[in-house]
Design an enzyme around this catalytic site. Structure first.
Site, PDB file in Angstrom:
ATOM      1  N   SER A  61      37.047  29.348  42.170  1.00 13.33           N
ATOM      2  CA  SER A  61      38.487  29.499  41.977  1.00 13.33           C
ATOM      3  C   SER A  61      39.117  28.195  41.511  1.00 13.33           C
ATOM      4  O   SER A  61      38.807  27.123  42.038  1.00 13.33           O
ATOM      5  CB  SER A  61      39.136  29.944  43.288  1.00 13.33           C
ATOM      6  OG  SER A  61      38.547  31.138  43.723  1.00 13.33           O
TER       7      SER A  61
ATOM      8  N   ASP B 125      38.215  36.687  35.155  1.00 14.36           N
ATOM      9  CA  ASP B 125      37.980  36.436  36.585  1.00 14.36           C
ATOM     10  C   ASP B 125      36.831  37.252  37.176  1.00 14.36           C
ATOM     11  O   ASP B 125      36.097  36.738  38.004  1.00 14.36           O
ATOM     12  CB  ASP B 125      39.269  36.705  37.374  1.00 14.36           C
ATOM     13  CG  ASP B 125      39.266  36.078  38.770  1.00 14.36           C
ATOM     14  OD1 ASP B 125      39.001  34.861  38.876  1.00 14.36           O
ATOM     15  OD2 ASP B 125      39.509  36.790  39.746  1.00 14.36           O
TER      16      ASP B 125
ATOM     17  N   HIS C 228      32.055  36.958  40.039  1.00 16.43           N
ATOM     18  CA  HIS C 228      33.292  36.190  39.832  1.00 16.43           C
ATOM     19  C   HIS C 228      33.159  35.422  38.519  1.00 16.43           C
ATOM     20  O   HIS C 228      32.951  34.207  38.512  1.00 16.43           O
ATOM     21  CB  HIS C 228      33.467  35.237  41.026  1.00 16.43           C
ATOM     22  CG  HIS C 228      34.799  34.550  41.099  1.00 16.43           C
ATOM     23  ND1 HIS C 228      34.989  33.376  41.806  1.00 16.43           N
ATOM     24  CD2 HIS C 228      36.012  34.867  40.580  1.00 16.43           C
ATOM     25  CE1 HIS C 228      36.259  33.011  41.715  1.00 16.43           C
ATOM     26  NE2 HIS C 228      36.890  33.885  40.976  1.00 16.43           N
TER      27      HIS C 228
ATOM     28  N   ARG D 202      44.669  32.547  49.164  1.00 15.23           N
ATOM     29  CA  ARG D 202      43.723  33.337  49.962  1.00 15.23           C
ATOM     30  C   ARG D 202      43.471  32.633  51.292  1.00 15.23           C
ATOM     31  O   ARG D 202      43.542  31.417  51.393  1.00 15.23           O
ATOM     32  CB  ARG D 202      42.399  33.516  49.210  1.00 15.23           C
ATOM     33  CG  ARG D 202      42.455  34.532  48.085  1.00 15.23           C
ATOM     34  CD  ARG D 202      41.099  34.710  47.428  1.00 15.23           C
ATOM     35  NE  ARG D 202      40.696  33.517  46.710  1.00 15.23           N
ATOM     36  CZ  ARG D 202      39.844  32.612  47.151  1.00 15.23           C
ATOM     37  NH1 ARG D 202      39.242  32.760  48.321  1.00 15.23           N
ATOM     38  NH2 ARG D 202      39.567  31.546  46.425  1.00 15.23           N
TER      39      ARG D 202
ATOM     40  N   THR E 196      39.889  31.048  33.465  1.00 17.34           N
ATOM     41  CA  THR E 196      40.940  31.551  32.573  1.00 17.34           C
ATOM     42  C   THR E 196      41.012  30.688  31.315  1.00 17.34           C
ATOM     43  O   THR E 196      41.126  31.198  30.196  1.00 17.34           O
ATOM     44  CB  THR E 196      42.300  31.563  33.302  1.00 17.34           C
ATOM     45  OG1 THR E 196      42.181  32.408  34.445  1.00 17.34           O
ATOM     46  CG2 THR E 196      43.409  32.065  32.409  1.00 17.34           C
TER      47      THR E 196
ATOM     48  N   LYS F 155      39.893  40.895  44.461  1.00 16.72           N
ATOM     49  CA  LYS F 155      38.729  40.326  45.139  1.00 16.72           C
ATOM     50  C   LYS F 155      38.158  41.287  46.188  1.00 16.72           C
ATOM     51  O   LYS F 155      36.946  41.388  46.366  1.00 16.72           O
ATOM     52  CB  LYS F 155      39.080  38.974  45.771  1.00 16.72           C
ATOM     53  CG  LYS F 155      39.499  37.909  44.740  1.00 16.72           C
ATOM     54  CD  LYS F 155      38.461  37.743  43.709  1.00 16.72           C
ATOM     55  CE  LYS F 155      38.682  36.774  42.571  1.00 16.72           C
ATOM     56  NZ  LYS F 155      39.564  35.687  42.562  1.00 16.72           N
TER      57      LYS F 155
ATOM     58  N   CYS G  93      38.668  26.594  38.759  1.00 18.02           N
ATOM     59  CA  CYS G  93      37.722  25.679  38.105  1.00 18.02           C
ATOM     60  C   CYS G  93      37.530  25.989  36.624  1.00 18.02           C
ATOM     61  O   CYS G  93      36.544  25.568  36.020  1.00 18.02           O
ATOM     62  CB  CYS G  93      36.392  25.697  38.835  1.00 18.02           C
ATOM     63  SG  CYS G  93      36.493  24.921  40.458  1.00 18.02           S
TER      64      CYS G  93
ATOM     65  N   TYR H 161      50.195  37.887  49.333  1.00 18.11           N
ATOM     66  CA  TYR H 161      49.771  37.013  48.243  1.00 18.11           C
ATOM     67  C   TYR H 161      48.479  37.450  47.552  1.00 18.11           C
ATOM     68  O   TYR H 161      47.474  37.715  48.229  1.00 18.11           O
ATOM     69  CB  TYR H 161      49.581  35.579  48.750  1.00 18.11           C
ATOM     70  CG  TYR H 161      49.507  34.630  47.589  1.00 18.11           C
ATOM     71  CD1 TYR H 161      50.668  34.140  47.003  1.00 18.11           C
ATOM     72  CD2 TYR H 161      48.287  34.300  47.015  1.00 18.11           C
ATOM     73  CE1 TYR H 161      50.616  33.330  45.896  1.00 18.11           C
ATOM     74  CE2 TYR H 161      48.231  33.483  45.895  1.00 18.11           C
ATOM     75  CZ  TYR H 161      49.406  33.008  45.341  1.00 18.11           C
ATOM     76  OH  TYR H 161      49.339  32.222  44.236  1.00 18.11           O
TER      77      TYR H 161
ATOM     78  N   ARG I  25      51.068  31.019  40.333  1.00 20.16           N
ATOM     79  CA  ARG I  25      50.302  31.895  39.430  1.00 20.16           C
ATOM     80  C   ARG I  25      51.226  32.703  38.530  1.00 20.16           C
ATOM     81  O   ARG I  25      52.401  32.874  38.814  1.00 20.16           O
ATOM     82  CB  ARG I  25      49.463  32.876  40.259  1.00 20.16           C
ATOM     83  CG  ARG I  25      48.467  32.174  41.188  1.00 20.16           C
ATOM     84  CD  ARG I  25      47.062  32.569  40.916  1.00 20.16           C
ATOM     85  NE  ARG I  25      46.111  31.707  41.587  1.00 20.16           N
ATOM     86  CZ  ARG I  25      44.815  31.654  41.249  1.00 20.16           C
ATOM     87  NH1 ARG I  25      44.354  32.381  40.264  1.00 20.16           N
ATOM     88  NH2 ARG I  25      43.996  30.853  41.898  1.00 20.16           N
TER      89      ARG I  25
HETATM   90  P1  GTP Z   1      40.974  31.346  39.519  1.00 19.20           P
HETATM   91  O1  GTP Z   1      42.006  32.213  38.871  1.00 19.20           O
HETATM   92  O2  GTP Z   1      41.452  30.737  40.800  1.00 19.20           O
HETATM   93  O3  GTP Z   1      39.666  32.043  39.717  1.00 19.20           O
HETATM   94  O4  GTP Z   1      40.802  30.035  38.578  1.00 19.20           O
HETATM   95  P2  GTP Z   1      40.060  29.798  37.168  1.00 19.20           P
HETATM   96  O5  GTP Z   1      38.621  29.572  37.384  1.00 19.20           O
HETATM   97  O6  GTP Z   1      40.445  30.854  36.202  1.00 19.20           O
HETATM   98  O7  GTP Z   1      40.685  28.394  36.716  1.00 19.20           O
HETATM   99  P3  GTP Z   1      41.725  28.038  35.544  1.00 19.20           P
HETATM  100  O8  GTP Z   1      41.170  28.312  34.178  1.00 19.20           O
HETATM  101  O9  GTP Z   1      43.018  28.666  35.861  1.00 19.20           O
HETATM  102  O10 GTP Z   1      41.829  26.460  35.716  1.00 19.20           O
HETATM  103  C1  GTP Z   1      42.222  25.861  36.921  1.00 19.20           C
HETATM  104  C2  GTP Z   1      42.704  24.459  36.665  1.00 19.20           C
HETATM  105  O11 GTP Z   1      41.672  23.700  36.055  1.00 19.20           O
HETATM  106  C3  GTP Z   1      43.918  24.405  35.762  1.00 19.20           C
HETATM  107  O12 GTP Z   1      44.815  23.455  36.247  1.00 19.20           O
HETATM  108  C4  GTP Z   1      43.340  23.963  34.444  1.00 19.20           C
HETATM  109  O13 GTP Z   1      44.254  23.242  33.668  1.00 19.20           O
HETATM  110  C5  GTP Z   1      42.145  23.100  34.849  1.00 19.20           C
HETATM  111  N1  GTP Z   1      41.055  23.154  33.835  1.00 19.20           N
HETATM  112  C6  GTP Z   1      40.536  24.261  33.242  1.00 19.20           C
HETATM  113  N2  GTP Z   1      39.600  23.934  32.309  1.00 19.20           N
HETATM  114  C7  GTP Z   1      39.508  22.588  32.331  1.00 19.20           C
HETATM  115  C8  GTP Z   1      38.698  21.646  31.597  1.00 19.20           C
HETATM  116  O14 GTP Z   1      37.885  21.985  30.734  1.00 19.20           O
HETATM  117  N3  GTP Z   1      38.883  20.320  31.913  1.00 19.20           N
HETATM  118  C9  GTP Z   1      39.775  19.917  32.862  1.00 19.20           C
HETATM  119  N4  GTP Z   1      39.897  18.616  33.092  1.00 19.20           N
HETATM  120  N5  GTP Z   1      40.568  20.781  33.558  1.00 19.20           N
HETATM  121  C10 GTP Z   1      40.423  22.089  33.301  1.00 19.20           C
HETATM  122  C1  SPV Z   2      40.784  33.148  43.035  1.00 19.90           C
HETATM  123  O1  SPV Z   2      41.191  32.530  44.051  1.00 19.90           O
HETATM  124  O2  SPV Z   2      39.598  33.096  42.645  1.00 19.90           O
HETATM  125  C2  SPV Z   2      41.744  33.949  42.245  1.00 19.90           C
HETATM  126  C3  SPV Z   2      43.071  34.182  42.810  1.00 19.90           C
HETATM  127  O3  SPV Z   2      41.394  34.432  41.190  1.00 19.90           O
HETATM  128  S1  SPV Z   2      43.091  35.447  44.002  1.00 19.90           S
HETATM  129  O4  SPV Z   2      43.465  36.694  43.353  1.00 19.90           O
HETATM  130  O5  SPV Z   2      44.098  35.085  45.007  1.00 19.90           O
HETATM  131  O6  SPV Z   2      41.785  35.601  44.598  1.00 19.90           O
HETATM  132 MN    MN Z   3      39.199  33.877  40.712  1.00 11.94          MN
END
Ligand code: GTP
Ligand code: SPV
Ligand code: MN
Length: 580
Positions: free
Chosen positions: A249, A276, A227, A70, A254, A207, A251, A198, A365
């Site tokens: 994002s 999300d 979010h 983004r 997922t 979003k 963090c 993207y 992704r």
């Molecule tokens: P967006 O799709 O961008 O909104 O991201 P998200 O909030 O869904 O994050 P996601 O679950 O994809 O995790 C992002 C990164 O953080 C990945 O590399 C995960 O492996 C890492 N991660 C997720 N949960 C944990 C956790 O409990 N501990 C640690 N150390 N890392 C984590």
């Molecule tokens: C985020 O950045 O919070 C995402 C990926 O979930 S995007 O669809 O690019 O916003």
């Molecule tokens: Mn997101």
């Protein structure tokens, strides 16, 4: 033709007159349409088929290396008055923005096909769902929208019934960062995006619609567009409670949404409703009900492995699109954290060389239907949504912020959400690892002035008799050695268990100025005995640090001027004063 379809048709004709495509194609969302578009993209190199034995019907897409995340600095909210967009958004006057975008879109689809993509955000038959139509010249966007939304004929039928839809116009343009803008016109229910192919820049249902435009509508109509992931937690007695969690994002949304309980927690199950975005509506019983407006995951690949997120790995072995990942010798998708193998080719298609940095782009992704996830629950299709027991805020904070704490009441909880901060990640272009305020994880996504948004959140105190409790978590606290102190992932269930027990009045805590903190004995830590020292850091309040934090939060609230609700300022002052 119904009057709605006549309006849509007219808009399509107007856009075609401006963009001058070679052909127009109305997408019906069918399997044959999908196959046809995939074949087209394989032929022109937009998609590379992956190993059909290990990953049937999976493809790799390599985006332009300048177009991998983004672009917050190029994303605008174009309200009539600048104050309505607020200091949290870039603003441009609607007339100026329209002129700029019309000039970019002029003739941009020459030699291309214009795709008309009707979509529905949320279950087709839910009163909470909202429709949109995205016009795009990118077949990659079409096949992604087909996974991420309820796309095609049923959505078109609902648009005919509803009489209202969000208009999204998208062109990849020249993929030139100097000619790239993501514009939102909430008062016109319109999105215009140029120059990026993207994710959140281009899949306009996500979003742009489901957060920026929807948050604006939600404020006017008395609901919340957030979010947040949505997850059901089933305890050994067979009772399922739902929570929604807002983390910025990349963090952990997922991952938390598809968590697998640790071995010590036999009989517990986690059910994925969304990973999300969450739309929250007051229900007839005075509770908040959540729907997931999406139907797929656009998830971060790096860090997703059999140990950390086995459900995601299982979801990804067929019918998935991978963007900017690496590939192995035998053409399987690969990224850091998936396995110990060495990939053959990096995300830019070069022979893998560690000197070039990570093999998969840090914001690479996967796009996949949520129905393929082993923890998917058909509650995600429930038109009434699921009742929310707790709202959880969280960020990536290597210091200060404890593993978990509970806000004392709704008003305090809104302050906790508004004060959230997190280290920036690769999900947006710009520096990574810088702590910034990211209220409710909505900094890049709130379609209006944060001060008004905080007021809207506060107003639910009067709207609902059965408010969810509000918590804050931090999985990312680090020790002196720079390593994470908390094991995270499956073990996060232990924190969810305490949260749900608090909601049920069954768990103890210590009251502190920042809220209720569990003591070590209040958490179910069976099997984690080795964490001894780490727990002291994870569960202790650093008063001096929090005084500084609350001072900073006061300054942050002031940055929104006198639109900030008085109740929020006085809450900040109350907490600051109680820290001594
Ligand atoms: P967006 O799709 O961008 O909104 O991201 P998200 O909030 O869904 O994050 P996601 O679950 O994809 O995790 C992002 C990164 O953080 C990945 O590399 C995960 O492996 C890492 N991660 C997720 N949960 C944990 C956790 O409990 N501990 C640690 N150390 N890392 C984590
Ligand atoms: C985020 O950045 O919070 C995402 C990926 O979930 S995007 O669809 O690019 O916003
Ligand atoms: Mn997101």
């Amino acid at each position: 033709m119904s009057s709605q379809l006549a309006i849509l048709n007219q808009w399509v004709q107007e856009v075609a007159a401006l963009t001058e495509p070679d052909q127009i194609r109305w997408c019906d969302g069918s399997e044959s349409e999908r196959r046809e578009l995939e074949a087209l993209m394989v032929e022109n190199g937009d998609l590379l088929p992956l190993n059909p034995d290990t990953h049937p019907d999976c493809f790799l897409h390599r985006s332009d290396p300048s177009d991998v995340a983004r672009v917050e600095h190029l994303t605008y909210v174009c309200t009539r008055h600048a104050d309505d967009a607020g200091p949290n958004n870039n603003w441009m006057a609607p007339d100026e923005a329209h002129q700029k975008m019309d000039a970019l879109f002029k003739g941009c689809m020459r030699g291309r096909t214009l795709y008309v993509v009707p979509y529905c955000m949320g279950p087709i038959d839910s009163p909470y769902s909202r429709c949109g139509v995205e016009i795009t010249d990118s077949p990659y966007v079409v096949v992604n929208m087909r996974i991420m939304t309820r796309m095609g004929a049923p959505a078109l039928a609902r648009i005919e019934r509803d009489g209202r839809f969000v208009r999204g116009l998208h062109s990849i343009g020249e993929l030139d960062p100097a000619r790239r803008f993501i514009m939102h016109f909430p008062q016109e229910l319109m999105i215009q995006s140029y120059g990026s192919g993207y994710g959140g820049n281009a899949l306009l249902g996500k979003k742009c619609h489901a957060l920026r435009i929807a948050s604006w509508q939600a404020r006017q109509e008395g609901w919340l567009a957030e979010h947040m992931l949505i997850v059901g937690i089933e305890n050994p007695a067979g009772e399922t409670h739902y929570v929604a969690a807002a983390f910025p994002s990349a963090c952990g949304k997922t991952n938390l949404a598809m968590l697998i309980p640790p071995e010590t927690h036999q009989g517990w199950k986690v059910w994925t409703v969304g990973d999300d975005i969450c739309w929250l509506h007051p229900g007839p019983d005075g509770r908040l009900y959540a729907i997931n407006p999406e139907s797929g995951f656009f998830g971060v690949a790096p860090g997703t492995g059999r140990k950390t997120n086995p459900n995601a790995v299982a979801t990804l072995n067929h019918d998935a699109i991978f963007t900017n990942v690496a590939v192995t010798e035998d053409n399987r998708p690969w990224w850091e954290g998936l396995s110990d193998e060495t990939p053959a080719t990096d995300w830019q298609g070069r022979d893998y060389d560690p000197a070039n940095g990570p093999a998969a782009h840090p914001n690479s992704r996967f796009t996949v239907s949520m129905r393929q996830c082993p923890s998917f629950t058909d509650q995600a299709d429930n038109p009434a949504g699921v009742p929310i027991s707790a709202i959880i805020f969280g960020g990536r904070r290597e210091s200060l912020v404890p593993l978990v704490f509970e806000a004392r009441d709704w008003r305090h909880g809104v302050l906790v959400g508004a004060s959230m901060a997190s280290e920036t990640t690769a999900a947006a272009t710009g520096a990574v690892g810088v702590v910034r305020r990211d209220s409710m994880a909505m900094k890049p996504f709130c379609g209006y002035n944060f001060a008004d948004y905080f007021g809207h959140w506060l107003s639910f105190d009067e709207r609902l008799q059965n408010l969810p409790r509000i918590f804050h978590v931090n999985w990312f606290r680090k020790g002196d050695d720079g390593k994470f102190l908390w094991p995270g992932f499956g073990d996060n269930l232990r924190v969810l268990q305490w949260i749900l027990d608090r909601c049920a009045g069954k768990a103890e805590a210590e009251e502190t100025p920042i809220g209720f903190l569990p003591r070590r004995e209040d958490l179910d830590l069976r099997g984690l005995e080795k964490l001894n020292g780490a727990l002291d850091t994870l569960l202790t309040l650093d008063r001096e640090g929090w005084r500084r934090e609350l001072d900073e939060i006061g300054g942050y609230l002031n940055s929104f001027g006198d639109r900030v609700p008085e109740a929020l300022r006085s809450e900040q002052q109350r907490v600051r004063a109680s820290l001594g």
